[in-house]
Design an enzyme around this catalytic site. Structure first.
Site, short mmCIF file in Angstrom:
data_model
loop_
_atom_site.label_atom_id
_atom_site.label_comp_id
_atom_site.label_asym_id
_atom_site.label_seq_id
_atom_site.Cartn_x
_atom_site.Cartn_y
_atom_site.Cartn_z
N ARG A 81 0.83 -1.22 0.00
CA ARG A 81 0.00 0.00 0.00
C ARG A 81 0.86 1.27 0.00
O ARG A 81 0.53 2.25 0.66
CB ARG A 81 -0.96 0.04 1.20
CG ARG A 81 -2.00 -1.00 1.25
CD ARG A 81 -2.93 -1.02 0.04
NE ARG A 81 -3.72 -2.20 0.09
CZ ARG A 81 -3.32 -3.39 -0.36
NH1 ARG A 81 -2.16 -3.51 -0.97
NH2 ARG A 81 -4.07 -4.45 -0.25
N GLU A 93 -5.11 4.50 6.26
CA GLU A 93 -4.74 4.27 4.84
C GLU A 93 -4.99 5.49 3.95
O GLU A 93 -4.10 5.91 3.21
CB GLU A 93 -5.48 3.04 4.30
CG GLU A 93 -5.10 2.74 2.87
CD GLU A 93 -5.98 1.67 2.23
OE1 GLU A 93 -5.79 0.49 2.56
OE2 GLU A 93 -6.84 2.03 1.42
N SER A 149 -11.08 0.39 3.18
CA SER A 149 -10.29 0.10 4.39
C SER A 149 -9.77 1.41 4.94
O SER A 149 -9.03 2.11 4.25
CB SER A 149 -9.10 -0.78 4.06
OG SER A 149 -9.54 -1.95 3.44
#
Ligand SMILES: Cc1cc2nc3c(=O)[nH]c(=O)nc-3n(C[C@H](O)[C@H](O)[C@H](O)COP(=O)(O)OP(=O)(O)OC[C@H]3O[C@@H](n4cnc5c(N)ncnc54)[C@H](O)[C@@H]3O)c2cc1C
Length: 339
Positions: free
Chosen positions: A165, A335, A239
């Site tokens: 990520r 995130e 998320s």
């Protein structure tokens, strides 16, 4: 080109929070994008490029500058060697449409990334990933406008420094490049097991043993549909936290206390723990904090039910981080990026 003023960021982001962008424009060609950047520079206005706004959290004070939405289209085959097909795709293309089109051609490499919202140009930014694939696996290169040097550049796989990520676009070079196209190399073969347990379960339950790109895409869409709220109807940014990466000694210690703690070995020194499990075990699943609900289908997802400010979200986020830290001594990380 149509430049709008005072457009609420809450209408440009799927979490539906945030004050006004002073200026807003959509670029549908590279030339338009470059001109927008150059004019903003002359006027000393900061610029941020966005796509679908599905991974951005906006602040209440808004953005005192220019927001450019990437609308650059394009989908062309640039190479085909019998085993692989290589595509160059415009940054403003909807990502899931790209997956659908390549899957229809029987190509593998991005089929488990089905149904991820947003644009193709944003996909390398956090190296989108799901169910065992990441965009880094099929990525060859991208084209971008380098706003620091006022020039168009091509960056290859190595230049992007992809990791879990993460990439340079949300690290050392955040805000510098506007990605105009990406090039991906896809394979004319089916995926092979082992698959992520949720995917394998679905395949077994539905007696699927031929793992064509279309069969996998159909499975992923069904699995995600059960677990994830659709941002078109429910305000969320997927998320909200990254999965936790801990050192092996810490994972072993946690296993002594919680024998059912899930973990995936990343390398000799690190394990990835699903943060949704940590949040659920901390007793927070389904709770509502300041109008932010911890999704019952997947505790990793925060839903904006009735929050009216960034502070509402930040307080909820911080309470969750504290609860997980207090119970497991693991610090989880947000995130989505913020503007
Ligand atoms: C329901 C839901 C499920 C999701 N599931 C997943 C998942 O499984 N896996 C996953 O990895 N992500 C997932 N996401 C997150 C999100 O969909 C991805 O991060 C997606 O790539 C964001 O695309 P976007 O166009 O909406 O980007 P935006 O939210 O508009 O932008 C995200 C960031 O990228 C920057 N950016 C955008 N476009 C460009 C560009 N052209 N050039 C340079 N920088 C740019 C922005 O400035 C911002 O910092 C999910 C989100 C939702 C709402």
């Amino acid at each position: 080109m149509d430049i709008k003023t005072n457009i609420p960021l809450s209408t440009l982001t799927t979490m539906r929070l945030g004050g006004p962008a002073r200026f807003f424009a959509e670029a549908s060609t590279v030339e338009q994008l470059v001109n927008l950047y150059r004019n903003a520079k002359k006027l000393q206005q900061p610029v941020t490029i966005i796509g679908g706004g599905s991974n951005i959290i906006a602040h209440d004070e808004g953005f005192n500058g220019l927001i450019i939405r990437n609308g650059i289209k394009g989908f062309e085959v640039v190479a085909d060697d019998g085993d692989t097909t290589t595509f160059k795709i415009g940054g403003g293309e909807n990502w899931d449409n790209v997956v659908q089109r390549t899957v229809k051609q029987g190509l593998s490499g991005i089929e488990t990334l089905s149904a991820i919202p947003g644009t193709t140009g944003a996909a390398p930014v956090q190296n989108i990933g799901a169910y065992g694939q990441e965009i880094a696996d099929t990525f060859i290169s991208l084209e971008a406008y380098d706003s620091e040097n006022d020039t168009l550049v091509e960056l290859d796989w190595q230049d992007c420094s992809f990791s879990y990520r993460h990439s340079i676009f949300r690290g050392s070079s955040q805000g510098r490049y506007a990605i105009t196209s990406i090039t991906l190399k896809l394979y004319k073969k089916n995926l092979k097991p082992p698959f992520y347990s949720g995917l394998q379960r679905y395949l077994d339950e539905n007696n699927i043993s031929e793992y064509t790109p279309q069969a996998i895409r159909t499975a992923i869409i069904a699995i995600r549909g059960d677990k994830l709220p659709d941002p078109q109807f429910v305000a969320n940014s997927g998320s909200f936290f990254k999965n936790a990466i801990v050192e092996t000694w810490q994972y072993t210690k946690l296993q002594e206390q919680y024998d059912d703690i899930p973990g995936f070995k990343m390398d000799d020194n690190h394990y990835k723990i699903p943060t949704g499990w940590l949040i659920e075990e901390a007793g927070l699943k389904g709770d509502v904090i300041n109008g932010i609900k911890i999704h019952t289908g997947n505790a990793l997802v925060l839903i904006n039910e009735s929050a009216s400010s960034y502070a509402d979200l930040a307080n909820a986020r911080d309470s969750i981080i504290s609860a997980v830290r207090d119970k497991f001594q693991v610090v989880i990380e947000q995130e989505p990026l913020e503007i």
